[in-house]
Design a protein around this motif. Structure first.
Motif, short mmCIF file in Angstrom:
data_model
loop_
_atom_site.label_atom_id
_atom_site.label_comp_id
_atom_site.label_asym_id
_atom_site.label_seq_id
_atom_site.Cartn_x
_atom_site.Cartn_y
_atom_site.Cartn_z
N ASP A 112 0.85 -1.20 0.00
CA ASP A 112 0.00 0.00 0.00
C ASP A 112 0.89 1.25 0.00
O ASP A 112 2.01 1.22 0.45
CB ASP A 112 -0.99 0.01 1.17
CG ASP A 112 -0.41 -0.58 2.45
OD1 ASP A 112 0.83 -0.73 2.53
OD2 ASP A 112 -1.19 -0.88 3.37
N CYS A 129 2.20 4.79 9.13
CA CYS A 129 1.81 3.37 9.17
C CYS A 129 2.85 2.53 8.43
O CYS A 129 2.69 1.32 8.26
CB CYS A 129 0.42 3.19 8.55
SG CYS A 129 -0.45 1.70 9.11
N HIS A 185 3.71 2.59 5.24
CA HIS A 185 3.42 2.20 3.85
C HIS A 185 4.56 2.64 2.91
O HIS A 185 4.70 2.09 1.82
CB HIS A 185 2.08 2.76 3.38
CG HIS A 185 0.91 2.25 4.18
ND1 HIS A 185 -0.40 2.58 3.93
CD2 HIS A 185 0.85 1.41 5.26
CE1 HIS A 185 -1.20 1.98 4.80
NE2 HIS A 185 -0.46 1.28 5.62
N GLU A 188 -5.34 2.67 1.22
CA GLU A 188 -5.60 1.62 2.22
C GLU A 188 -6.18 2.22 3.49
O GLU A 188 -7.06 1.65 4.10
CB GLU A 188 -4.31 0.86 2.55
CG GLU A 188 -4.53 -0.45 3.30
CD GLU A 188 -4.90 -0.27 4.77
OE1 GLU A 188 -5.70 -1.07 5.29
OE2 GLU A 188 -4.40 0.66 5.42
N GLU A 189 -5.65 3.38 3.90
CA GLU A 189 -6.06 3.95 5.19
C GLU A 189 -7.55 4.29 5.23
O GLU A 189 -8.13 4.35 6.30
CB GLU A 189 -5.22 5.19 5.53
CG GLU A 189 -3.75 4.89 5.80
CD GLU A 189 -3.50 4.05 7.06
OE1 GLU A 189 -4.46 3.76 7.77
OE2 GLU A 189 -2.33 3.70 7.29
N HIS A 199 2.60 -6.46 6.64
CA HIS A 199 2.56 -5.18 7.33
C HIS A 199 3.69 -5.15 8.34
O HIS A 199 3.90 -6.14 9.03
CB HIS A 199 1.21 -4.94 8.03
CG HIS A 199 0.91 -3.47 8.20
ND1 HIS A 199 1.66 -2.66 9.03
CD2 HIS A 199 0.01 -2.67 7.60
CE1 HIS A 199 1.19 -1.41 8.94
NE2 HIS A 199 0.20 -1.39 8.07
ZN LIG Z 1 -0.96 0.20 7.38
#
Ligand SMILES: [Zn+2]
Ligand SMILES: [Zn+2]
Length: 386
Positions: free
Chosen positions: A71, A96, A98, A130-131, A157
Motif C-alpha cells: 500500500d 503506518c 506504507h 488503504e487507510e 505489514h
Molecule cells: Zn498500514
C-alpha cells in the motif's frame, strides 16, 4: 542481497517518507513507483482503482500467477519525529509504514527481475487508499482479477512490538472486520420541569449505551473477539429542555463474518427494543468498512517456508489484531496470506499511527527478500492444494 540494492531501498523509503500523500491522492508516489519500474524494465499499468499500479513480470514455463501487494498512502497526522527525512508536507505523514511497504516491493521487483530461477507470472500490486479502506475495493471493482489474474496473493505489514525482521505467518484470521455505527434517536422535546410531556431521547440514549455493552459479554461466544465502542454523543445544549434528538456514533470490530453478522443483528435488536420501551424512534446505520483478513492455512505455510528459506526468524503464533486492513478484499476473492514483519520494539509515542512513528529501514532487505521468495515458493507450490 547486493549492498547497492539495500542502499537504494533506504533512499527510496526516505524519499517516500519525506513526500507522503493521503489516500486517493497518491499522484507523485505513483509517479515515483512508475519511474522505478521503468528503470527496471518491468511493464506496468497505471490508474487501476485510482492511483494504483499493477506491474507484471513473466518467465515462461508456468501458467501460475502470484500477486504481491504493497500500500502507498499516508495519514493526516503532523509528523513529530524530527528526523532528517521527516515529512515536508504539513499535516501528512507516513505513520503506518506504507513508505517501507512500497520501497520493499520495489526491492522485490528488482530481485525478481534479476533472478532466472523461477517461472510463471508475478504481479506487483501498488495499492492506493488503504487507510480509508477503499483502495483494494476500487482496484477489484475496476477489474483487477479479470485483467491481472492471480492464483494467490501475499502482503506484509510492518509490526512494532515484534523483533525487527522476525516474520509472523499465522493461519486463519489475523486482522478484524470493521464497521461504523451511526444511531439517531428522535423523541419529543419538552420543558425539563414537565418531562411527562416529552419522549426523552437522551434517557433512551443512556439505556441504549449501557445495553450495547452487553453484546460482547452476553451475545457473542466468549472465544470470539467482538468490539462495540460508542465514542460520540451529540444532543441538546439547553439545561431546561428535554432534548428532542440524540446522535450516537462508534465502531465495531470482529474477526470473522459470522460474529460480525451476530453483532450487527444484536445492535439492531437492542435499538428496536429500546425504541419501543422508551417511545422514541431509533434510526440505525451500520456501514461496513473492511472485511476480516483471513489467511488460508496453506498460504500461511508457504509464507512461513519462504521466511525460513531467507533465514529470517519466524513464528506461526501471534494473537490477531483488531486493527483492520483492506488487503482483506483481495483475500476474499483469492487465497493468500498477510504476514507481519517485526519493526522492532514498540516504543511509547512511536506506535503505528502516532506522530513519532518511523518504518525501520533495517528490515527492508528482509521484507524485499521475503516478498520475492514467497512469490517463487507459491509459484512452485502444488496447485491442487490451493
Ligand atoms: Zn498500514
Ligand atoms: Zn494504517
Amino acid at each position: 542481497m547486493a549492498e547497492h540494492l539495500k542502499q537504494q531501498m533506504v533512499a527510496w523509503r526516505r524519499h517516500l517518507h519525506a513526500n507522503p500523500e493521503l489516500a486517493t491522492f497518491e499522484v507523485s508516489t505513483s509517479d515515483f513507483v512508475a519511474a522505478r519500474l521503468s528503470e527496471l524494465g518491468i511493464p506496468f499499468q497505471r490508474n487501476v482503482g485510482g492511483h494504483g499500479i499493477v506491474a507484471s513480470l513473466t518467465r515462461a514455463g508456468s501458467s501460475r500467477s502470484i500477486g504481491l501487494r504493497a500500500d502507498m498512502d499516508a495519514l493526516p497526522i503532523q509528523e513529530q519525529t524530527g528526523l532528517e527525512h521527516a515529512s515536508v508536507i504539513d499535516g501528512v505523514m507516513h505513520a503506518c509504514g506504507h513508505d517501507g511497504h512500497t520501497a520493499s516491493l520495489l526491492g522485490a521487483a528488482s530481485l525478481l527481475a534479476g533472478d532466472t530461477d523461477w517461472s510463471g507470472t508475478v504481479r506487483l500490486i501498488f495499492q492506493p487508499a488503504e487507510e480509508r479502506g477503499i483502495g483494494a475495493k476500487a482496484m477489484i471493482e475496476e477489474g483487477f482479477f479479470e485483467n491481472f489474474p492471480v492464483d494467490m496473493l501475499f502482503a506484509y505489514h510492518n509490526w512494532p512490538g515484534l523483533p525487527a525482521g522476525k516474520i509472523a505467518a499465522v493461519a486463519g484470521p489475523v486482522m478484524a472486520a470493521g464497521a461504523r455505527i451511526a444511531i439517531r434517536i428522535t423523541g419529543k422535546a419538552a420543558h425539563a420541569a414537565m418531562p411527562h410531556q416529552s419522549r426523552d431521547a437522551l434517557a433512551a440514549a443512556g439505556y441504549l449505551l449501557t445495553t450495547l455493552q452487553s453484546i460482547a459479554g452476553r451475545a457473542v461466544d466468549p472465544l470470539q473477539a467482538a468490539v462495540v465502542s460508542i465514542t460520540t454523543l451529540e444532543t441538546g445544549a439547553v439545561l431546561n429542555q428535554v432534548p428532542e434528538a440524540v446522535k450516537l456514533g462508534g465502531l465495531m470490530r470482529t474477526l470473522n463474518v459470522a460474529t460480525r453478522d451476530r453483532v450487527e443483528a444484536e445492535i439492531e435488536r437492542i435499538c428496536n427494543g429500546i425504541a419501543m420501551a422508551m417511545g422514541v424512534t431509533i434510526d440505525l446505520t451500520i456501514q461496513r468498512t473492511v472485511l476480516p483478513t483471513v489467511n488460508a492455512p496453506y498460504a500461511a505455510e508457504i509464507a512461513a517456508r519462504a521466511a525460513e528459506a531467507i533465514g529470517a526468524p519466524v513464528t506461526k503464533e501471534l494473537e490477531p489484531s483488531l486493527a483492520s486492513e483492506d488487503f482483506s478484499y483481495f483475500l476474499s476473492r483469492k487465497p493468500g496470506a498477510l504476514v507481519w514483519i517485526g519493526n522492532g520494539e514498540d516504543l511509547a509515542g512511536r506506535e503505528l499511527h502516532s506522530p513519532g512513528y518511523d518504518f525501520n529501514d533495517e528490515i527492508l532487505p528482509v521484507a524485499a527478500s521475503w516478498l520475492a521468495e514467497v512469490a517463487k515458493q507459491a509459484l512452485r507450490a502444488n496447485p491442487d492444494l490451493s
